[in-house]
Design an enzyme around this catalytic site. Structure first.
Site, PDB file in Angstrom:
ATOM      1  N   PHE A 133      22.622  46.235  37.113  1.00  0.00           N
ATOM      2  CA  PHE A 133      23.543  45.402  37.893  1.00  0.00           C
ATOM      3  C   PHE A 133      24.234  46.335  38.884  1.00  0.00           C
ATOM      4  CE2 PHE A 133      27.765  43.424  38.365  1.00  0.00           C
ATOM      5  CZ  PHE A 133      27.426  42.107  38.630  1.00  0.00           C
ATOM      6  N   GLY A 252      30.130  39.951  30.874  1.00  0.00           N
ATOM      7  CA  GLY A 252      29.843  41.371  30.631  1.00  0.00           C
ATOM      8  C   GLY A 252      30.987  42.052  29.897  1.00  0.00           C
ATOM      9  N   GLU A 373      32.788  48.081  34.185  1.00  0.00           N
ATOM     10  CA  GLU A 373      32.935  46.612  34.184  1.00  0.00           C
ATOM     11  C   GLU A 373      34.398  46.189  34.386  1.00  0.00           C
ATOM     12  OE1 GLU A 373      30.372  44.224  31.917  1.00  0.00           O
ATOM     13  OE2 GLU A 373      28.813  45.757  31.821  1.00  0.00           O
ATOM     14  N   SER A 376      40.881  49.240  33.163  1.00  0.00           N
ATOM     15  CA  SER A 376      41.967  48.544  32.451  1.00  0.00           C
ATOM     16  C   SER A 376      42.951  47.941  33.449  1.00  0.00           C
ATOM     17  CB  SER A 376      42.684  49.527  31.522  1.00  0.00           C
ATOM     18  OG  SER A 376      41.773  49.964  30.535  1.00  0.00           O
TER      19      SER A 376
HETATM   20  N1  CAA Z   1      35.021  33.478  38.773  1.00  0.00           N
HETATM   21  C1  CAA Z   1      34.712  32.907  39.954  1.00  0.00           C
HETATM   22  N2  CAA Z   1      35.251  33.318  41.131  1.00  0.00           N
HETATM   23  C2  CAA Z   1      36.109  34.349  41.073  1.00  0.00           C
HETATM   24  C3  CAA Z   1      36.442  35.000  39.871  1.00  0.00           C
HETATM   25  C4  CAA Z   1      35.875  34.516  38.680  1.00  0.00           C
HETATM   26  N3  CAA Z   1      36.117  35.066  37.481  1.00  0.00           N
HETATM   27  N4  CAA Z   1      37.312  35.980  40.152  1.00  0.00           N
HETATM   28  C5  CAA Z   1      37.520  35.961  41.488  1.00  0.00           C
HETATM   29  N5  CAA Z   1      36.772  34.977  42.018  1.00  0.00           N
HETATM   30  C6  CAA Z   1      36.697  34.569  43.427  1.00  0.00           C
HETATM   31  C7  CAA Z   1      38.053  34.102  43.930  1.00  0.00           C
HETATM   32  O1  CAA Z   1      38.272  32.731  43.657  1.00  0.00           O
HETATM   33  C8  CAA Z   1      37.931  34.377  45.400  1.00  0.00           C
HETATM   34  O2  CAA Z   1      37.175  33.360  46.032  1.00  0.00           O
HETATM   35  P1  CAA Z   1      37.843  32.272  47.015  1.00  0.00           P
HETATM   36  O3  CAA Z   1      38.629  33.070  48.041  1.00  0.00           O
HETATM   37  O4  CAA Z   1      36.691  31.542  47.564  1.00  0.00           O
HETATM   38  O5  CAA Z   1      38.735  31.431  46.158  1.00  0.00           O
HETATM   39  C9  CAA Z   1      37.060  35.622  45.439  1.00  0.00           C
HETATM   40  O6  CAA Z   1      36.374  35.686  44.210  1.00  0.00           O
HETATM   41  C10 CAA Z   1      37.853  36.881  45.663  1.00  0.00           C
HETATM   42  O7  CAA Z   1      38.788  36.961  44.612  1.00  0.00           O
HETATM   43  P2  CAA Z   1      40.124  37.780  44.736  1.00  0.00           P
HETATM   44  O8  CAA Z   1      40.859  37.377  45.970  1.00  0.00           O
HETATM   45  O9  CAA Z   1      40.829  37.658  43.426  1.00  0.00           O
HETATM   46  O10 CAA Z   1      39.549  39.255  44.968  1.00  0.00           O
HETATM   47  P3  CAA Z   1      40.265  40.652  44.973  1.00  0.00           P
HETATM   48  O11 CAA Z   1      39.746  41.426  46.112  1.00  0.00           O
HETATM   49  O12 CAA Z   1      41.744  40.494  44.833  1.00  0.00           O
HETATM   50  O13 CAA Z   1      39.651  41.375  43.657  1.00  0.00           O
HETATM   51  C11 CAA Z   1      39.235  41.850  41.351  1.00  0.00           C
HETATM   52  C12 CAA Z   1      39.668  40.827  42.407  1.00  0.00           C
HETATM   53  C13 CAA Z   1      39.464  41.126  40.025  1.00  0.00           C
HETATM   54  C14 CAA Z   1      40.057  43.120  41.391  1.00  0.00           C
HETATM   55  C15 CAA Z   1      37.714  42.129  41.520  1.00  0.00           C
HETATM   56  O14 CAA Z   1      37.462  42.815  42.747  1.00  0.00           O
HETATM   57  C16 CAA Z   1      37.139  42.948  40.394  1.00  0.00           C
HETATM   58  O15 CAA Z   1      36.816  42.405  39.333  1.00  0.00           O
HETATM   59  N6  CAA Z   1      36.976  44.292  40.591  1.00  0.00           N
HETATM   60  C17 CAA Z   1      36.346  45.138  39.608  1.00  0.00           C
HETATM   61  C18 CAA Z   1      34.864  45.155  39.780  1.00  0.00           C
HETATM   62  C19 CAA Z   1      34.147  45.623  38.545  1.00  0.00           C
HETATM   63  O16 CAA Z   1      34.373  45.127  37.429  1.00  0.00           O
HETATM   64  N7  CAA Z   1      33.211  46.528  38.730  1.00  0.00           N
HETATM   65  C20 CAA Z   1      32.400  46.967  37.646  1.00  0.00           C
HETATM   66  C21 CAA Z   1      31.073  47.397  38.180  1.00  0.00           C
HETATM   67  S1  CAA Z   1      29.732  46.803  37.240  1.00  0.00           S
HETATM   68  C22 CAA Z   1      29.556  47.876  35.944  1.00  0.00           C
HETATM   69  O17 CAA Z   1      30.394  48.670  35.636  1.00  0.00           O
HETATM   70  C23 CAA Z   1      28.305  47.658  35.196  1.00  0.00           C
HETATM   71  C24 CAA Z   1      27.820  48.831  34.470  1.00  0.00           C
HETATM   72  O18 CAA Z   1      27.028  49.579  34.968  1.00  0.00           O
HETATM   73  C25 CAA Z   1      28.187  48.995  33.046  1.00  0.00           C
END
Ligand code: CAA
Length: 390
Positions: A133, A252, A373, A376
């Site tokens: 991913f 995840g 993912e 914190s």
């Molecule tokens: N379900 C559906 N839509 C969602 C959602 C959810 N759970 N969370 C946010 N959204 C949507 C919002 O509704 C918004 O859409 P609209 O404007 O159309 O309503 C859009 O996504 C943007 O949301 P935010 O304005 O809340 O976005 P943000 O820039 O403030 O960021 C955040 C939010 C929660 C910090 C997000 O960027 C995030 O989760 N960041 C961390 C990313 C992450 O987890 N990375 C891990 C990498 S993968 C990995 O680690 C895998 C591995 O190898 C083990």
């Protein structure tokens, strides 16, 4: 008039026979197959190729996928139980399992087309191949909407360019879900997720990371240079990619929370056993209150983490909203893993500082559960925004 007692709804925390059988099968596999080589794999940074193949044969790589696509058709509670058992012994193997199950298979099964499921999901769910991913970039980790990788719409295909960082299964995967920006003017609504195959022209697997923990797992930088990805490899509607990533990460995080739980409970079990063998000042150290109270705290916190993981999984199984619960589970379980593995090393004293006793590896492995993912701090964003939503 109903009395409060009549209104009590059954809150059943009993596991079913099937769930217990899955847990026991995972425990046997972890103890008998993963444990013997886990220290060597960590030292040599060696991917558990044979062990992952066996995990696939046992059905642990596509646990929740519909059997018609080669999966196990199991529930998320069984997934938590299996993840805990595998992670107790080998967190490098369990991250492969977590990413394949809950980031790659779940995303494809939930949002993929029938053709995508036949072509990509089925071999992934059977464990014939594994997936990755690809969201994080050199400058887009927590701030995941700031994608620099581009997927330009060329009519019948997308032209993919950019770099992805810290990709779990980066070298070993065959199928990659790659998040990229198609229309920068639309911000996060202009992002897509494309299915990319290893071997597509212009796709280069870059350097493998030399990591603090989960050293048996395979974490790479990936480069895409004018990779032509067919249009039919886009998941969902145009612009669905960011929501796809967020939805997928919601599940995840149950996997990573369970990984953290397993690291903590594995370290606790070793510390418990050691404390009942090791003597100091004329008695086994578990009889000293300093150690007994540590064990009491560890067991209590681990049980609380387990309940949060099971709660999130149970909500998912019921088809209810689970993103808040999964973030809470990950936030708490990863903190427990970090703190309790440090305690496990402390209980082992000097032995805890050497590789042979396993707990120093668990302490190193625990740290990543507070980072990947969603750190914190990201979990606190998700949790607080949900609490404060109108
Ligand atoms: N379900 C559906 N839509 C969602 C959602 C959810 N759970 N969370 C946010 N959204 C949507 C919002 O509704 C918004 O859409 P609209 O404007 O159309 O309503 C859009 O996504 C943007 O949301 P935010 O304005 O809340 O976005 P943000 O820039 O403030 O960021 C955040 C939010 C929660 C910090 C997000 O960027 C995030 O989760 N960041 C961390 C990313 C992450 O987890 N990375 C891990 C990498 S993968 C990995 O680690 C895998 C591995 O190898 C083990």
């Amino acid at each position: 008039m109903p009395t409060p007692r009549n209104n009590i709804q059954k809150m059943d925390l009993t596991l079913t026979e099937e769930q217990l059988a899955v847990r026991d099968a995972a425990r046997d596999f972890a103890q008998n197959v993963l444990k013997p080589g886990v220290i060597a794999r960590d030292t040599e940074q060696r991917f558990p190729t044979d062990e992952v193949k066996q995990l696939g044969e046992l059905g642990f790589l596509g646990m929740m996928v519909d059997p018609k696509y080669g999966g196990g058709g199991m529930d998320a509670v069984s997934y938590v139980l299996a993840m805990e058992e595998i992670s107790k012994v080998d967190a490098s193997a369990s991250v492969v399992m977590s990413v394949n199950n809950s980031l790659v298979c779940w995303g494809l099964e939930t949002y993929g087309t029938e053709e995508q499921k036949q072509k990509y999901l089925t071999p992934l769910a059977k464990g014939d191949v594994i997936g990755a991913f690809c969201l994080s970039e050199p400058e887009a980790g927590s701030d995941a909407t700031s994608q620099r990788t581009t997927a330009i719409d060329m009519g019948d295909h997308y032209l993919l360019n950019g770099t992805k960082n810290w990709i779990t299964n980066g070298g070993s995967a065959s199928t990659y879900l790659v998040i990229a920006q198609t229309d920068a003017d639309k911000g996060h609504r202009g992002i897509n997720c494309l299915i990319v195959e290893k071997g597509m022209e212009g796709f280069v697997v870059g350097a493998k990371e030399d990591k603090l923990g989960i050293r048996g797992s395979d974490t790479h930088t990936l480069m895409f240079q004018d990779v032509k990805v067919p249009k039919e490899n886009r998941i969902g509607e145009d612009g669905f990619g960011f929501k796809f990533a967020m939805k997928t990460l919601g599940g995840g995080r149950i996997g990573i929370a369970s990984q953290a739980l397993g690291i903590a409970s594995g370290a606790y079990e070793l510390a418990l056993a050691y404390s009942q063998e090791r003597t100091a000042f004329g008695k086994v150290i578990s009889k000293h209150q300093a150690i007994a109270f540590k064990l009491a705290d560890m067991a209590t916190e681990i049980q609380a983490a387990r309940l949060l993981c099971l709660k999130a999984a149970n909500l998912k199984d019921q088809g209810k909203e689970y993103a808040l619960a999964s973030s809470m589970a990950k936030l708490f379980a990863s903190k427990v893993a970090m703190e309790q593995t440090v305690e496990a090393v402390q209980i082992h004293g000097g032995y805890g500082f050497v590789k042979e006793y396993h707990v120093e590896r668990m302490m190193r492995d625990a740290k990543i559960t507070q980072i990947y993912e969603g750190t914190s701090e990201v979990q606190k964003i998700v949790i607080s925004r949900t609490l404060l939503k109108d």
